[in-house]
Design an enzyme around this catalytic site. Structure first.
Site, PDB file in Angstrom:
ATOM      1  N   HIS A 380       0.971  -1.001   0.162  1.00 18.74           N
ATOM      2  CA  HIS A 380      -0.039   0.047  -0.006  1.00 18.74           C
ATOM      3  C   HIS A 380       0.775   1.105   0.013  1.00 18.74           C
ATOM      4  O   HIS A 380       0.217   2.368   0.032  1.00 18.74           O
ATOM      5  CB  HIS A 380      -1.072   0.027   1.269  1.00 18.74           C
ATOM      6  CG  HIS A 380      -2.204  -0.549   1.245  1.00 18.74           C
ATOM      7  ND1 HIS A 380      -3.165  -0.422   0.514  1.00 18.74           N
ATOM      8  CD2 HIS A 380      -2.441  -2.098   1.466  1.00 18.74           C
ATOM      9  CE1 HIS A 380      -4.103  -1.380   0.627  1.00 18.74           C
ATOM     10  NE2 HIS A 380      -3.757  -2.395   1.031  1.00 18.74           N
ATOM     11  N   LYS A 572      -9.080  13.959   3.525  1.00 15.99           N
ATOM     12  CA  LYS A 572      -8.248  12.801   3.527  1.00 15.99           C
ATOM     13  C   LYS A 572      -7.497  12.908   4.964  1.00 15.99           C
ATOM     14  O   LYS A 572      -7.687  13.956   5.424  1.00 15.99           O
ATOM     15  CB  LYS A 572      -7.478  12.707   2.364  1.00 15.99           C
ATOM     16  CG  LYS A 572      -6.756  14.078   1.937  1.00 15.99           C
ATOM     17  CD  LYS A 572      -5.962  14.075   0.671  1.00 15.99           C
ATOM     18  CE  LYS A 572      -6.975  14.019  -0.556  1.00 15.99           C
ATOM     19  NZ  LYS A 572      -6.872  12.917  -1.234  1.00 15.99           N
ATOM     20  N   ARG A 573      -6.903  12.051   5.381  1.00 15.86           N
ATOM     21  CA  ARG A 573      -5.674  12.038   6.499  1.00 15.86           C
ATOM     22  C   ARG A 573      -4.946  13.371   6.147  1.00 15.86           C
ATOM     23  O   ARG A 573      -4.521  13.648   5.026  1.00 15.86           O
ATOM     24  CB  ARG A 573      -5.028  10.744   6.745  1.00 15.86           C
ATOM     25  CG  ARG A 573      -6.089   9.960   7.263  1.00 15.86           C
ATOM     26  CD  ARG A 573      -6.314  10.164   8.792  1.00 15.86           C
ATOM     27  NE  ARG A 573      -5.201  10.166   9.677  1.00 15.86           N
ATOM     28  CZ  ARG A 573      -5.219   9.266  10.718  1.00 15.86           C
ATOM     29  NH1 ARG A 573      -6.086   8.338  10.694  1.00 15.86           N
ATOM     30  NH2 ARG A 573      -4.201   9.485  11.347  1.00 15.86           N
ATOM     31  N   LYS A 578       0.199  14.407   1.290  1.00 14.70           N
ATOM     32  CA  LYS A 578      -1.176  14.766   0.677  1.00 14.70           C
ATOM     33  C   LYS A 578      -1.357  16.361   0.422  1.00 14.70           C
ATOM     34  O   LYS A 578      -2.132  16.800  -0.486  1.00 14.70           O
ATOM     35  CB  LYS A 578      -2.179  14.306   1.453  1.00 14.70           C
ATOM     36  CG  LYS A 578      -2.504  12.876   1.640  1.00 14.70           C
ATOM     37  CD  LYS A 578      -3.339  12.263   2.806  1.00 14.70           C
ATOM     38  CE  LYS A 578      -3.614  10.894   2.671  1.00 14.70           C
ATOM     39  NZ  LYS A 578      -4.227  10.099   1.502  1.00 14.70           N
ATOM     40  N   THR A 680      -8.567   6.610  -3.005  1.00 14.50           N
ATOM     41  CA  THR A 680      -9.808   6.426  -3.244  1.00 14.50           C
ATOM     42  C   THR A 680     -10.824   7.319  -3.050  1.00 14.50           C
ATOM     43  O   THR A 680     -12.080   7.147  -3.604  1.00 14.50           O
ATOM     44  CB  THR A 680     -10.326   5.050  -2.413  1.00 14.50           C
ATOM     45  OG1 THR A 680     -10.185   5.407  -1.098  1.00 14.50           O
ATOM     46  CG2 THR A 680      -9.726   3.591  -2.705  1.00 14.50           C
ATOM     47  N   LYS A 684     -14.306   8.355  -5.267  1.00 17.82           N
ATOM     48  CA  LYS A 684     -15.710   8.889  -4.878  1.00 17.82           C
ATOM     49  C   LYS A 684     -16.226  10.108  -5.177  1.00 17.82           C
ATOM     50  O   LYS A 684     -17.395  10.285  -5.564  1.00 17.82           O
ATOM     51  CB  LYS A 684     -15.586   8.620  -3.061  1.00 17.82           C
ATOM     52  CG  LYS A 684     -15.183   7.373  -2.553  1.00 17.82           C
ATOM     53  CD  LYS A 684     -15.043   7.767  -1.122  1.00 17.82           C
ATOM     54  CE  LYS A 684     -13.873   6.635  -0.567  1.00 17.82           C
ATOM     55  NZ  LYS A 684     -13.517   6.852   0.812  1.00 17.82           N
TER      56      LYS A 684
HETATM   57  C1  LIG Z   1     -12.310   7.263   1.077  1.00 15.35           C
HETATM   58  C2  LIG Z   1     -11.773   7.434   2.435  1.00 15.35           C
HETATM   59  C3  LIG Z   1     -10.467   7.763   2.829  1.00 15.35           C
HETATM   60  C4  LIG Z   1      -9.346   7.597   1.772  1.00 15.35           C
HETATM   61  O1  LIG Z   1      -9.354   9.115   1.221  1.00 15.35           O
HETATM   62  P1  LIG Z   1      -8.098   9.192   0.298  1.00 15.35           P
HETATM   63  O2  LIG Z   1      -8.584  10.790  -0.407  1.00 15.35           O
HETATM   64  O3  LIG Z   1      -7.802   8.328  -0.815  1.00 15.35           O
HETATM   65  O4  LIG Z   1      -6.872   9.432   1.143  1.00 15.35           O
HETATM   66  C5  LIG Z   1     -10.346   8.269   4.276  1.00 15.35           C
HETATM   67  N1  LIG Z   1     -11.198   8.211   5.059  1.00 15.35           N
HETATM   68  C6  LIG Z   1     -12.518   8.146   4.706  1.00 15.35           C
HETATM   69  C7  LIG Z   1     -13.265   8.418   5.881  1.00 15.35           C
HETATM   70  C8  LIG Z   1     -12.684   7.638   3.606  1.00 15.35           C
HETATM   71  O5  LIG Z   1     -14.134   7.642   3.257  1.00 15.35           O
END
Ligand SMILES: *Cc1c(COP(=O)(O)O)cnc(C)c1O
Length: 840
Positions: A380, A572-573, A578, A680, A684
């Site tokens: 990952h 995101k985190r 990022k 991911t 979304k």
């Molecule tokens: C999808 C998701 C993530 C991943 O987000 P990235 O932008 O891919 O880092 C992190 N936290 C939650 C709650 C999510 O639904």
């Protein structure tokens, strides 16, 4: 204006598309649901309609729905045992499930009847859904991926079990105090969880510590591990409901308990408190989720957590196998696949070896052959700080027998395969060894995973290529067929159908209603991308979702924002790679331009963030503080006439993502190229009609390929350009000294403009970008990012062009269905067959 267009679209009588899209009949009537809910309200919740709290209504509804869930579970389990099915066992330290009620209702096709049943009882389903705590047993993308995969496995009727830890406390709750992140424990099941079933009959004993004795049976040496402690692992099963008649699989989460409730000898000797202490220590193992994303905690408790759930899971897998096949191991690799989600469950490899060698007396070569056939590993990350290593010293103490087995795996690997390929090359042996030499010898879990697995996959094409070329090139040379790619995906059931009902309803009117299973059918919307009426309907949905988010923002932060502004979302985190701080620097630049020139013409924009920082990650917390302070100043500056707003929503989690994503116009995916393995969140947001502003990193590359670069805003350095910059010696001062705007916004951080009376509170952020060397190339990408943001602004003014691109984004995201990811795993790695359940 907006409502008129909506009415027009909805008023249209049955189109041919609608006939084809005829809904599958719900498996129950409104009346049946109504009766069941009341029955549970009275019979299991011990209350009644006039008195029940919203929490009691939610529980009663969950219990009512659970009757259908459990019926599906029983049928599925009977089917699996009838056909002795091959199954995948998905081992993951994290499952970020979120809430289950809405998802289960949608997947069972019971949402509409339950909504109506509740309405007839005077209850609003949307309010009740809010009563459910999130199951936040994960940090971010990795845990959410595991959750999406479980949804897809069940929906595709594939036999699968998820294995993880039943954390008492999931990811911390985030609050802000004076702009700073405060962490509070998350007690998600303090009052019980209606979905889970305890299975004490399947409890396992897990050993720790102690020493290894060699005993001789004749001339044959045999290893006996005398453990220093034994912990009980108790399974809790969460049913995973597949979409539309799919199977119901289980997620099995292990809870740690003291082996006996009390040590009666200690207790009788008057040591009541000591006996309790032992119990408390055992129960610590499943107490908390480590809140680190992309960093290795390296703590003893973490290793014990990993071993605890792997040992219990492997024992459970072996128990299930032996129930049908006894001591005949020949079928084991035909029936069992075990997927390691990152290196966290790597210890499962030596654990299965230990069982086969020590408990079932198998010879090494046979045991090793079985292991290599069943295990496969998903990488990952390439970030060095995330690659797990444990000291040999710790292994010796906690898992002495496993260390011996790892040494033997390593010895065999180095003296046969590596020696054959690179004869006499000791440097190569050192490099590929599972053991890293040095003043403190370390066990490299990544190497153990690659050596112990038959397949290793990265999570997006560019990432898998980098795994081959940069992370594991020698392993790739040794085993040319081992390394492969499976691009991540997301479940369209949760991330479109359930979270964005307005858009789902619009889509239902135009294409077959089975698009949640066959997401490529969204392609049918592309034909409507230039249709003015459809554009209007699509953007009306977006606007209605934005109005909902406006209310949520007001409720959570008391900030007023306008739904006419561009909603620009980064969720995101919080991590330097990022680059939330790149977004922030651009906000500062926009703000400065507006102050310099009151007529500076921009489309009003709301920048919305959601992010938790690891509690020990100082700079990440400083960035949260900076965003909140900048927000305070900008949102209260009347000079800029509301053209700019900044919102940081507290406690980002799955249920909050479900509210934000449908309302996004712009999706921020701005990681340093080469650092985000896949992402991911990007999928979304694009699926819900947001336009991506992003770098050519992770799955952004594949998203841009699918949607077309003209429907995204791509900017910044590529992977190769980042490499070249590093090779040539990157200096952030080149940008600071030569770009007047960069200099001005960075210097602003040294003042007390955003932290009145406290100059320097934001200087740490500036320092990380200058003296700190700007490891994530924020300044190098700033100008290109700012230009891309100007293209966003220009495009939004052309509402038809924007609507067209938004529609194309939704229409072209079929590839990112997690069903497709799972099918790739099945074809390339697991080789499973679907078994639709027989109805009993
Ligand atoms: C999808 C998701 C993530 C991943 O987000 P990235 O932008 O891919 O880092 C992190 N936290 C939650 C709650 C999510 O639904």
């Amino acid at each position: 204006m907006t409502t008129k267009a909506t009415t027009k679209t909805t008023a249209k009588k049955s189109s041919p598309a609608k006939t084809r899209a005829a809904k599958r009949k719900a498996p129950a009537t409104t009346k049946a649901l109504q009766d069941k809910i009341v029955q549970h309200l009275r019979g299991t919740q011990g209350t009644y309609e006039e008195k029940a709290t919203p929490q009691a209504w939610w529980r009663a509804t969950a219990c009512a729905v659970n009757e259908y869930v459990m019926a599906g579970l029983t049928d599925t389990q009977k089917t699996h045992s009838r056909y002795d099915t091959r199954a995948v066992n998905y081992l993951s330290m994290e499952f970020l499930m979120g809430r289950l009620l809405s998802n289960n209702l949608h997947n069972l096709q019971l949402f509409d009847v339950t909504r109506d049943a509740l309405a007839a009882l005077g209850q609003n389903i949307d309010d009740l859904l809010e009563e459910e705590p999130d199951m936040a047993l994960g940090n971010g993308g990795l845990g959410r991926l595991a959750a999406c995969f479980l949804d897809s496995l069940a929906s595709l009727n594939l036999p699968a079990v998820g294995y993880g830890i039943h954390y008492e406390h999931g990811l911390f709750e985030q609050h802000f105090r004076n702009g700073r992140q405060i962490e509070r424990p998350d007690a998600w099941r303090e009052y019980g969880n209606p979905w889970e079933v305890c299975r004490p009959e399947s409890a396992q004993a897990v050993k720790l510590y102690g020493y290894v004795e060699t005993v001789y049976e004749g001339a044959k040496p045999k290893k006996v591990w005398h453990a220093g402690r034994t912990i009980k692992a108790v399974p809790w099963d969460i049913p995973i409901v597949g979409y539309d008649g799919g199977n119901v699989n289980i997620l099995r989460l292990w809870e740690s308990r003291a082996t006996d409730f009390f040590d009666w000898d200690v207790f009788n000797a008057g040591g009541y408190v000591d006996a309790q202490a032992e119990q408390a220590q055992a129960e610590t193992i499943s107490k908390v989720l480590y809140p680190n994303d992309e960093t290795d905690a390296g703590k003893e408790l973490r290793l014990i957590q990993q071993y605890f759930f792997c040992a219990a899971s492997v024992a459970d897998i072996v128990r299930r196998y032996r129930r049908a096949h006894g001591d005949d191991w020949s079928q084991f690799p035909k029936l069992v696949a075990i997927q390691l989600n990152d290196t966290h469950p790597a210890i499962a490899v030596p654990e299965l070896m230990r069982l086969l060698l020590d408990e079932y007396n198998m010879v090494w070569a046979d045991a090793w052959s079985l292991c290599q056939q069943v295990f496969s590993y998903t990488n990952h990350t390439l970030l060095p700080e995330a690659l797990e290593k444990w000291t040999v010293r710790l292994f010796e103490k906690v898992l002495p027998r496993h260390l011996e087995i790892i040494y033997e795996i390593n010895h065999q690997f180095l003296t046969t395969l590596v020696e054959a390929k690179w004869p006499g090359d000791d440097a190569m042996k050192q490099h590929l060894s599972i053991i890293e030499e040095g003043h403190e010898r370390m066990v490299r879990m990544g190497n153990l995973c690659v050596i112990g697995s038959h397949k290793v996959n990265g999570v997006a094409q560019v990432h898998s290529d980098l795994v081959k070329t940069d992370l594991f090139p020698e392993f790739h040379a040794l085993w040319p067929d081992k390394l492969t790619n499976v691009t991540n995906g997301i479940t369209p059931r949760r991330w479109l159908k359930a979270c964005n009902p307005r858009l789902a309803t619009l889509i239902d009117k135009h294409i077959d209603a089975d698009w949640p299973l066959h997401l490529n059918k969204l392609q049918g919307l592309a034909a409507k991308a230039d249709d003015t009426k459809f554009q209007q309907a699509f953007m009306d949905v977006k606007r209605a979702n934005k109005v909902d988010l406006v209310a949520e923002i007001k409720r959570l932060t008391d900030i007023d924002v306008s739904p006419d502004a561009i909603f620009d979302i980064q969720i995101k985190r919080l991590h330097e790679y990022k680059r939330q701080h790149l977004n922030l620097l651009h906000i500062l630049a926009l703000y400065r331009r507006l102050l310099d020139n009151p007529n500076y013409d921009i489309v009003p924009r709301v920048f919305i963030f959601g992010a938790k920082a690891a509690p020990g990650y100082k700079l990440a917390k400083d960035i949260i503080y900076a965003i909140n302070k900048v927000a305070e100043r900008i949102n209260n500056d009347t000079r800029i006439d509301g053209k700019l707003k900044v919102v940081m929503l507290p406690n980002y989690r799955v249920s909050l993502a479900e509210k934000m994503i449908p309302a996004a116009d712009v999706s921020e995916q701005i990681s340093t190229a080469g650092k985000e393995a896949s992402g991911t969140g990007n999928m979304k947001l694009a699926l819900n009609g947001a336009l991506t502003i992003g770098t050519l990193d992770g799955a952004n590359i594949e998203i841009a390929e699918e949607a077309g670069e003209e429907n995204c805003f791509i900017f910044g350095l590529t992977v190769d350009e980042v490499k070249a910059l590093n090779a040539n010696g990157y200096s952030p001062y080149d940008y600071y000294d030569h770009d007047e705007e960069i200099k001005a916004v960075l210097d602003w951080l040294d003042s007390d403009f955003f932290t009145p009376g406290h100059p320097g509170e934001l200087s740490g952020l500036k320092n990380s970008l200058l003296a700190g060397g700007d490891p994530y190339k924020v300044l190098a990408d700033f100008r290109s990012y700012s230009d891309a943001q100007q293209r966003v602004d220009a495009k939004y003014r052309d509402s038809k062009a924007w609507a067209r691109s938004a529609i194309i984004n939704t229409a072209t995201m079929g590839k990112f269905n997690s069903d497709r990811s799972i099918q790739d795993y099945v074809d390339r790695i697991w080789h499973l067959k679907p078994y639709p359940r027989d109805n009993s």
